[in-house]
Design an enzyme around this catalytic site. Structure first.
Site, PDB file in Angstrom:
ATOM      1  N   ASP A  61       0.883  -1.162   0.000  1.00 22.67           N
ATOM      2  CA  ASP A  61       0.000   0.000   0.000  1.00 22.67           C
ATOM      3  C   ASP A  61       0.918   1.208   0.000  1.00 22.67           C
ATOM      4  OD1 ASP A  61      -1.537   2.231   0.670  1.00 22.67           O
ATOM      5  OD2 ASP A  61      -2.897   1.076   1.938  1.00 22.67           O
ATOM      6  N   ASN A  88       2.994   3.127 -10.694  1.00 20.63           N
ATOM      7  CA  ASN A  88       1.752   3.185 -11.471  1.00 20.63           C
ATOM      8  C   ASN A  88       0.513   3.406 -10.604  1.00 20.63           C
ATOM      9  OD1 ASN A  88      -0.157   2.246 -13.822  1.00 20.63           O
ATOM     10  ND2 ASN A  88      -0.582   0.876 -12.096  1.00 20.63           N
ATOM     11  N   TYR A 166      -7.710  15.343  -8.791  1.00 18.99           N
ATOM     12  CA  TYR A 166      -6.813  14.419  -9.500  1.00 18.99           C
ATOM     13  C   TYR A 166      -5.748  15.122 -10.337  1.00 18.99           C
ATOM     14  CZ  TYR A 166      -5.476  10.781 -12.899  1.00 18.99           C
ATOM     15  OH  TYR A 166      -4.781   9.907 -13.703  1.00 18.99           O
ATOM     16  N   LYS A 170      -1.110  15.139 -10.506  1.00 14.11           N
ATOM     17  CA  LYS A 170      -0.185  14.736 -11.567  1.00 14.11           C
ATOM     18  C   LYS A 170       0.772  15.896 -11.898  1.00 14.11           C
ATOM     19  CE  LYS A 170      -1.785  10.526 -12.027  1.00 14.11           C
ATOM     20  NZ  LYS A 170      -1.011   9.338 -11.631  1.00 14.11           N
ATOM     21  N   THR A 201     -10.399   1.946 -17.934  1.00 10.22           N
ATOM     22  CA  THR A 201     -10.108   1.222 -16.687  1.00 10.22           C
ATOM     23  C   THR A 201     -11.124   1.654 -15.628  1.00 10.22           C
ATOM     24  OG1 THR A 201      -8.671   2.931 -15.759  1.00 10.22           O
ATOM     25  CG2 THR A 201      -7.607   1.270 -17.165  1.00 10.22           C
TER      26      THR A 201
HETATM   27  N1  LIG Z   1      -6.953   5.273 -17.182  1.00 11.88           N
HETATM   28  C1  LIG Z   1      -6.533   6.416 -17.714  1.00 11.88           C
HETATM   29  O1  LIG Z   1      -7.129   6.936 -18.679  1.00 11.88           O
HETATM   30  C2  LIG Z   1      -5.307   7.096 -17.174  1.00 11.88           C
HETATM   31  C3  LIG Z   1      -4.882   8.269 -17.810  1.00 11.88           C
HETATM   32  C4  LIG Z   1      -3.745   8.894 -17.344  1.00 11.88           C
HETATM   33  C5  LIG Z   1      -3.051   8.377 -16.280  1.00 11.88           C
HETATM   34  N2  LIG Z   1      -3.488   7.249 -15.661  1.00 11.88           N
HETATM   35  C6  LIG Z   1      -2.711   6.741 -14.543  1.00 11.88           C
HETATM   36  O2  LIG Z   1      -2.359   5.386 -14.761  1.00 11.88           O
HETATM   37  C7  LIG Z   1      -2.212   4.730 -13.509  1.00 11.88           C
HETATM   38  C8  LIG Z   1      -3.015   3.444 -13.508  1.00 11.88           C
HETATM   39  O3  LIG Z   1      -4.375   3.790 -13.601  1.00 11.88           O
HETATM   40  P1  LIG Z   1      -5.504   2.802 -14.169  1.00 11.88           P
HETATM   41  O4  LIG Z   1      -6.250   3.583 -15.165  1.00 11.88           O
HETATM   42  O5  LIG Z   1      -4.938   1.496 -14.524  1.00 11.88           O
HETATM   43  O6  LIG Z   1      -6.440   2.703 -12.870  1.00 11.88           O
HETATM   44  P2  LIG Z   1      -7.056   1.472 -12.083  1.00 11.88           P
HETATM   45  O7  LIG Z   1      -7.525   0.392 -13.009  1.00 11.88           O
HETATM   46  O8  LIG Z   1      -8.036   2.081 -11.134  1.00 11.88           O
HETATM   47  O9  LIG Z   1      -5.806   0.887 -11.271  1.00 11.88           O
HETATM   48  C9  LIG Z   1      -5.214   1.634 -10.255  1.00 11.88           C
HETATM   49  C10 LIG Z   1      -4.282   0.715  -9.504  1.00 11.88           C
HETATM   50  O10 LIG Z   1      -3.689   1.468  -8.420  1.00 11.88           O
HETATM   51  C11 LIG Z   1      -3.856   0.706  -7.229  1.00 11.88           C
HETATM   52  N3  LIG Z   1      -3.821   1.538  -6.047  1.00 11.88           N
HETATM   53  C12 LIG Z   1      -4.611   2.580  -5.707  1.00 11.88           C
HETATM   54  N4  LIG Z   1      -4.279   3.061  -4.517  1.00 11.88           N
HETATM   55  C13 LIG Z   1      -3.252   2.291  -4.074  1.00 11.88           C
HETATM   56  C14 LIG Z   1      -2.472   2.283  -2.896  1.00 11.88           C
HETATM   57  N5  LIG Z   1      -2.701   3.148  -1.901  1.00 11.88           N
HETATM   58  N6  LIG Z   1      -1.479   1.371  -2.776  1.00 11.88           N
HETATM   59  C15 LIG Z   1      -1.253   0.473  -3.778  1.00 11.88           C
HETATM   60  N7  LIG Z   1      -1.973   0.417  -4.891  1.00 11.88           N
HETATM   61  C16 LIG Z   1      -2.969   1.331  -5.045  1.00 11.88           C
HETATM   62  C17 LIG Z   1      -5.185  -0.009  -7.427  1.00 11.88           C
HETATM   63  O11 LIG Z   1      -5.319  -1.066  -6.482  1.00 11.88           O
HETATM   64  P3  LIG Z   1      -6.765  -1.557  -5.941  1.00 11.88           P
HETATM   65  O12 LIG Z   1      -7.275  -2.555  -6.942  1.00 11.88           O
HETATM   66  O13 LIG Z   1      -6.412  -2.169  -4.623  1.00 11.88           O
HETATM   67  O14 LIG Z   1      -7.630  -0.343  -5.825  1.00 11.88           O
HETATM   68  C18 LIG Z   1      -5.016  -0.470  -8.854  1.00 11.88           C
HETATM   69  O15 LIG Z   1      -4.183  -1.603  -8.903  1.00 11.88           O
HETATM   70  C19 LIG Z   1      -2.640   5.738 -12.443  1.00 11.88           C
HETATM   71  O16 LIG Z   1      -1.502   6.367 -11.888  1.00 11.88           O
HETATM   72  C20 LIG Z   1      -3.469   6.732 -13.231  1.00 11.88           C
HETATM   73  O17 LIG Z   1      -3.489   8.000 -12.613  1.00 11.88           O
HETATM   74  C21 LIG Z   1      -4.600   6.591 -16.083  1.00 11.88           C
END
Ligand SMILES: NC(=O)c1ccc[n+]([C@@H]2O[C@H](COP(=O)([O-])OP(=O)(O)OC[C@H]3O[C@@H](n4cnc5c(N)ncnc54)[C@H](OP(=O)(O)O)[C@@H]3O)[C@@H](O)[C@H]2O)c1
Length: 243
Positions: A61, A88, A166, A170, A201
């Site tokens: 975490d 990530n 959010y 970033k 996601t």
């Molecule tokens: N999706 C997009 O369009 C997008 C765009 C730009 C940037 N991003 C960035 O890409 C990254 C991945 O996002 P995603 O879209 O794949 O989101 P996601 O499917 O919601 O996955 C987020 C991941 O982060 C984990 N997480 C959250 N809080 C945590 C903590 N305190 N300790 C450890 N793990 C934690 C979650 O675990 P749990 O399953 O336990 O919650 C999950 O594995 C993020 O940094 C996000 O800001 C995403």
């Protein structure tokens, strides 16, 4: 010590993080699946292994000092070093995101995870990264962290929805990463920011237009940079993002 490249991906149990782990594993690397929930972590490790990836679980975490320190000890004891760290894990902080309505608690969770979590994990893993021949750190940012893009248009929705909790995390992460790059400039550690694009996601209710595999590409490319590669950069697949 392992001959294989050893990587840790935070938040690797689902979404983009899972695909980063799969992509690095497909290169024959040993990949640590950093995840906070035991069941979700084990399920991801099993799925990766079933697909031929040399995956291991890392309870993590990113908001927990003791847990992050324990994760570093686990990697040290089992692998002796770390070659690649992909930060990530991320959260939006939840809704509403209008700055006039957002709660301080939402903002606190977002900063604690997306910024302080990254600093916490980097600083805990640095002694292990310093033992690597070619250490790489990738911080997963977002195009919505770009102040240049946020202010380039009169349309308030030009770069994603209004995002009081959010997006600023970033921007903060970008700023912190620049400072790391400055401090680490005379080392062999390359640290860069990656933007995955708008990916379907949980983070956005699967409204994104890219697949998690596509979103993982930039992190994989920054994780596999050659020794003369860039550091302190802010990248998407198409190249540099304006700050
Ligand atoms: N999706 C997009 O369009 C997008 C765009 C730009 C940037 N991003 C960035 O890409 C990254 C991945 O996002 P995603 O879209 O794949 O989101 P996601 O499917 O919601 O996955 C987020 C991941 O982060 C984990 N997480 C959250 N809080 C945590 C903590 N305190 N300790 C450890 N793990 C934690 C979650 O675990 P749990 O399953 O336990 O919650 C999950 O594995 C993020 O940094 C996000 O800001 C995403």
């Amino acid at each position: 010590m392992s001959e294989k490249t050893i990587a840790l991906v935070t938040g690797a149990n689902k979404g983009i993080g899972y695909e980063i782990a799969a992509g690095l594993g497909a290169r024959g690397w040993k990949v640590g699946v950093g995840a906070r929930d035991d069941g979700r972590r084990e399920a991801a490790v099993e799925k990766l292994r079933a697909n031929g990836v040399d995956a291991f679980g890392v309870p993590l975490d990113v908001t927990d000092d003791a847990g992050v320190a324990a994760a570093a000890r686990l990697i040290e004891e089992e692998h002796g070093r770390l070659d690649v760290l992909v930060n990530n894990a991320g959260v939006t902080g939840g809704m509403p995101q209008n700055p006039t309505e957002v709660s301080i608690d939402q903002m606190r969770v977002a900063v604690e995870t997306n910024v302080f979590g990254v600093v916490r994990v980097i600083n805990a893993m640095l002694p292990l990264l310093r033992r690597s021949a070619s250490p790489r750190i990738v911080n997963m940012s977002s195009g919505v962290g770009s102040l240049a893009r946020q202010t380039a248009s009169d349309d308030p929705l030009a770069v994603g929805p209004i995002s009081g909790a959010y997006s600023p995390t970033k921007t903060y992460l970008n700023a912190v990463t620049i400072q790391y790059a400055k401090e680490l400039r005379d080392t062999n550690i390359l640290i860069n920011l990656g933007c995955p694009g708008f990916v379907a996601t949980d983070l956005n209710g699967f409204r994104g237009v890219r697949t998690p595999e596509e979103g993982a590409r930039i992190a994989i490319s920054l994780a596999t940079l050659p020794d003369d590669g860039p550091t302190g950069g802010y990248f998407e697949d198409a190249g540099l993002i304006p700050w």
